[in-house]
Scaffold this motif. Structure first.
Motif, PDB file in Angstrom:
ATOM      1  N   TYR A  55      25.809  84.240  26.867  1.00 45.10           N
ATOM      2  CA  TYR A  55      24.350  84.083  26.901  1.00 45.10           C
ATOM      3  C   TYR A  55      23.839  84.438  28.289  1.00 45.10           C
ATOM      4  O   TYR A  55      24.535  84.252  29.290  1.00 45.10           O
ATOM      5  CB  TYR A  55      23.967  82.642  26.561  1.00 45.10           C
ATOM      6  CG  TYR A  55      24.625  82.136  25.301  1.00 45.10           C
ATOM      7  CD1 TYR A  55      24.073  82.388  24.054  1.00 45.10           C
ATOM      8  CD2 TYR A  55      25.841  81.438  25.357  1.00 45.10           C
ATOM      9  CE1 TYR A  55      24.690  81.947  22.881  1.00 45.10           C
ATOM     10  CE2 TYR A  55      26.472  81.005  24.202  1.00 45.10           C
ATOM     11  CZ  TYR A  55      25.900  81.254  22.966  1.00 45.10           C
ATOM     12  OH  TYR A  55      26.523  80.834  21.819  1.00 45.10           O
ATOM     13  N   ILE A  56      22.624  84.954  28.351  1.00 47.12           N
ATOM     14  CA  ILE A  56      22.046  85.320  29.638  1.00 47.12           C
ATOM     15  C   ILE A  56      20.616  84.807  29.712  1.00 47.12           C
ATOM     16  O   ILE A  56      19.876  84.829  28.727  1.00 47.12           O
ATOM     17  CB  ILE A  56      22.121  86.845  29.874  1.00 47.12           C
ATOM     18  CG1 ILE A  56      21.699  87.197  31.301  1.00 47.12           C
ATOM     19  CG2 ILE A  56      21.329  87.629  28.834  1.00 47.12           C
ATOM     20  CD1 ILE A  56      22.045  88.621  31.727  1.00 47.12           C
ATOM     21  N   LEU A 114      15.671  89.863  32.910  1.00 45.81           N
ATOM     22  CA  LEU A 114      16.017  89.544  31.524  1.00 45.81           C
ATOM     23  C   LEU A 114      15.294  90.425  30.523  1.00 45.81           C
ATOM     24  O   LEU A 114      15.861  90.881  29.535  1.00 45.81           O
ATOM     25  CB  LEU A 114      15.711  88.078  31.241  1.00 45.81           C
ATOM     26  CG  LEU A 114      16.935  87.181  31.049  1.00 45.81           C
ATOM     27  CD1 LEU A 114      17.703  87.541  29.793  1.00 45.81           C
ATOM     28  CD2 LEU A 114      17.852  87.279  32.271  1.00 45.81           C
ATOM     29  N   TYR A 115      14.017  90.648  30.767  1.00 42.67           N
ATOM     30  CA  TYR A 115      13.253  91.523  29.876  1.00 42.67           C
ATOM     31  C   TYR A 115      13.915  92.898  29.771  1.00 42.67           C
ATOM     32  O   TYR A 115      13.864  93.552  28.726  1.00 42.67           O
ATOM     33  CB  TYR A 115      11.842  91.708  30.415  1.00 42.67           C
ATOM     34  CG  TYR A 115      10.801  90.717  29.936  1.00 42.67           C
ATOM     35  CD1 TYR A 115      10.514  90.550  28.589  1.00 42.67           C
ATOM     36  CD2 TYR A 115      10.042  89.989  30.852  1.00 42.67           C
ATOM     37  CE1 TYR A 115       9.515  89.677  28.163  1.00 42.67           C
ATOM     38  CE2 TYR A 115       9.047  89.105  30.441  1.00 42.67           C
ATOM     39  CZ  TYR A 115       8.790  88.956  29.093  1.00 42.67           C
ATOM     40  OH  TYR A 115       7.808  88.098  28.668  1.00 42.67           O
ATOM     41  N   ALA A 147      22.767  85.643  22.707  1.00 43.31           N
ATOM     42  CA  ALA A 147      21.333  85.348  22.762  1.00 43.31           C
ATOM     43  C   ALA A 147      20.898  85.469  24.210  1.00 43.31           C
ATOM     44  O   ALA A 147      21.727  85.474  25.131  1.00 43.31           O
ATOM     45  CB  ALA A 147      21.020  83.954  22.216  1.00 43.31           C
ATOM     46  N   ALA A 148      19.584  85.579  24.421  1.00 48.19           N
ATOM     47  CA  ALA A 148      19.046  85.728  25.774  1.00 48.19           C
ATOM     48  C   ALA A 148      17.729  84.954  25.887  1.00 48.19           C
ATOM     49  O   ALA A 148      17.014  84.800  24.901  1.00 48.19           O
ATOM     50  CB  ALA A 148      18.817  87.210  26.098  1.00 48.19           C
ATOM     51  N   SER A 149      17.436  84.485  27.112  1.00 38.96           N
ATOM     52  CA  SER A 149      16.203  83.723  27.335  1.00 38.96           C
ATOM     53  C   SER A 149      15.547  84.159  28.633  1.00 38.96           C
ATOM     54  O   SER A 149      16.184  84.197  29.687  1.00 38.96           O
ATOM     55  CB  SER A 149      16.482  82.224  27.396  1.00 38.96           C
ATOM     56  OG  SER A 149      16.902  81.739  26.144  1.00 38.96           O
ATOM     57  N   PRO A 197       7.902  92.005  31.954  1.00 38.19           N
ATOM     58  CA  PRO A 197       8.790  93.031  31.400  1.00 38.19           C
ATOM     59  C   PRO A 197       8.684  94.399  32.046  1.00 38.19           C
ATOM     60  O   PRO A 197       9.544  95.260  31.814  1.00 38.19           O
ATOM     61  CB  PRO A 197       8.365  93.101  29.936  1.00 38.19           C
ATOM     62  CG  PRO A 197       6.924  92.721  29.949  1.00 38.19           C
ATOM     63  CD  PRO A 197       6.800  91.681  31.032  1.00 38.19           C
ATOM     64  N   ASN A 198       7.613  94.644  32.807  1.00 41.83           N
ATOM     65  CA  ASN A 198       7.369  95.996  33.310  1.00 41.83           C
ATOM     66  C   ASN A 198       7.374  96.973  32.124  1.00 41.83           C
ATOM     67  O   ASN A 198       6.567  96.819  31.226  1.00 41.83           O
ATOM     68  CB  ASN A 198       8.376  96.351  34.403  1.00 41.83           C
ATOM     69  CG  ASN A 198       8.169  95.479  35.644  1.00 41.83           C
ATOM     70  OD1 ASN A 198       7.165  95.601  36.328  1.00 41.83           O
ATOM     71  ND2 ASN A 198       9.107  94.577  35.916  1.00 41.83           N
TER      72      ASN A 198
END
Length: 429
Positions: free
Chosen positions: A185-186, A196-197, A209-211, A217-218
């Protein structure tokens, strides 16, 4: 009848002897030092067809060799908590929570905030990230790992070298702390959320999964998150760079994507009322939310939108590095019941479909379609070289594929890295 049985027996013995010789040849090749090994692609035994059982043996041999190489190259660096890649260094901290499950530990990679500021400020953010979620992790299980970004730039978590460091971290965590590669997970906060985005969709085949917490997000796109559950946490008052509004827009986009593809795009978007950039740890609920999910390394449907930071492989797809187009999109799916692969969208002139025995029946003809047109139907063969090439970069046995179907211009399909002269024997039934 008797003559036919004799022919079958002769062919079986011939194939077995060839295959056993292949495994012996492979063991002899692996016994050489890395520097003295001739290129595997130049050796004929590496392209001869394998049975399913032989492919499993080969995969285990090659994986063990890859893991030994990783420990030789990076084992001491892991022990010293300082990784080096090219001209960059990445210190990291980790601690272990809970009892190790029978199927291996979870890994939480947690990216700190800061960004385009002083080294001292980023160091403070790194130190803060190390224990930011201790209270939550005390009720979970896993390795909680906080790396320190190698640079102090605004985009410190989505520069090209970050992907390479994360690839190294995942492999070493598997070896050093018995992490399950399907439970990685990250997450990241602020500048870590910016990363992250970007990192979640472009490396989606690595994450369970990611959070994203309090980031922006650019130019990132959520399309690649089809098979990766994604959480967004932003304070409702976090209006710098329009983080709150952009987070809501991503939530809307993910809703739309899931409506059109109900089996994908699992997401949890929370805009925390009355809170700004700091969310008083209300975002910590993302960790147990992620923990409810495990990665499927061979999803039946893959959406691949290429990022500006190019990746040549994604789940069971591959595009030659020199043919990658930034923002190019590929949509492919497979059906075990039909034993077929369907290419729905594809920008690349050369697309490689990586296939293993957990996806389709490799001992029966496989149909490949471009949209609704059949472009190929036939047997594909397993080879040592295909398995080697899959394992050589990510070292992930769940992403090992003994067969490769090379699709040219969405019209012509040939198999890759298999000696043609052996195909007729392997097709004999």
């Amino acid at each position: 009848m008797y003559t036919t049985r004799i022919r079958v027996l002769v062919l079986f013995l011939l194939i077995s002897s060839i295959s056993n010789a292949q495994i012996t040849d492979l063991k002899n090749w692996l016994a050489l030092t890395s520097a003295s090994r001739p290129p595997l692609e130049n050796l004929s035994f590496a392209k001869q067809a394998l049975t399913k059982n032989e492919a499993t043996i080969v995969q285990n041999l090659l994986l063990a060799d890859k893991q030994t190489g990783m420990l030789n190259d990076y084992g001491t660096q892991w022990d010293n908590r300082l990784l080096t890649y090219g001209n960059y260094q990445m210190p990291f901290y980790y601690q272990i929570f809970g009892t190790k499950p029978a199927d291996g530990r979870s890994l939480f990679i947690s990216l700190h905030g800061g960004g385009g500021t002083s080294a001292a400020a980023n160091d403070q953010q790194y130190q803060n990230q190390q224990h930011l979620y201790d209270a939550t992790m005390n009720s979970l299980e896993g390795v909680y790992l906080a790396p320190r970004a190698p640079t102090n730039t605004w985009n410190l978590w989505h520069q090209d070298h970050i992907d390479e460091f994360l690839n190294i971290i995942i492999q070493l965590a598997v070896l050093k702390e018995d992490v399950n590669p399907n439970k990685v997970y990250i997450l990241g906060y602020s500048a870590g959320g910016d990363g992250l985005y970007q990192l979640a969709p472009r490396m989606a085949d690595r994450w369970a999964a990611a959070s994203m917490m309090a980031g922006h997000p650019n130019d990132a796109s959520p399309l690649g998150l089809r098979n990766t559950p994604f959480a967004i946490h932003v304070g409702a008052l976090d209006n710098a760079y329009d983080r709150n509004e952009v987070a809501q827009q991503w939530g809307t986009d993910l809703d739309r994507l899931q409506v059109n593809d109900p089996q994908g795009y699992i997401h949890d978007v929370r805009i925390h009322a009355g809170l700004g950039h700091w969310m008083n740890l209300q975002d910590a609920v993302a960790l147990p939310w992620m923990k409810n999910h495990q990665r499927n390394p061979i999803p039946k449907r893959v959406v691949w939108k290429q990022d500006n930071r190019h990746h040549s492989s994604f789940y069971w797809l591959k595009v030659p590095q020199n043919e990658i187009i930034s923002k190019g999109e590929i949509l492919v799916e497979y059906s075990p019941s039909l034993n077929e692969i369907k290419i729905l969208e594809n920008y690349a002139d050369s697309l490689k479909l990586l296939i293993n025995d957990d996806m389709l029946n490799l001992d029966k003809p496989i149909t490949i379609k471009y949209q609704d047109t059949v472009i190929h139907q036939g047997i594909f063969h397993r080879s040592i070289l295909n398995i080697y090439e899959n394992l050589s970069i990510k070292g992930d046995p769940n992403l090992a594929f003994p067969c490769v179907a090379f699709v040219k211009n969405n019209q012509i399909v040939v198999e890759e890295n298999v000696t043609p002269s052996l195909n007729s024997m392997k097709d004999f039934d």
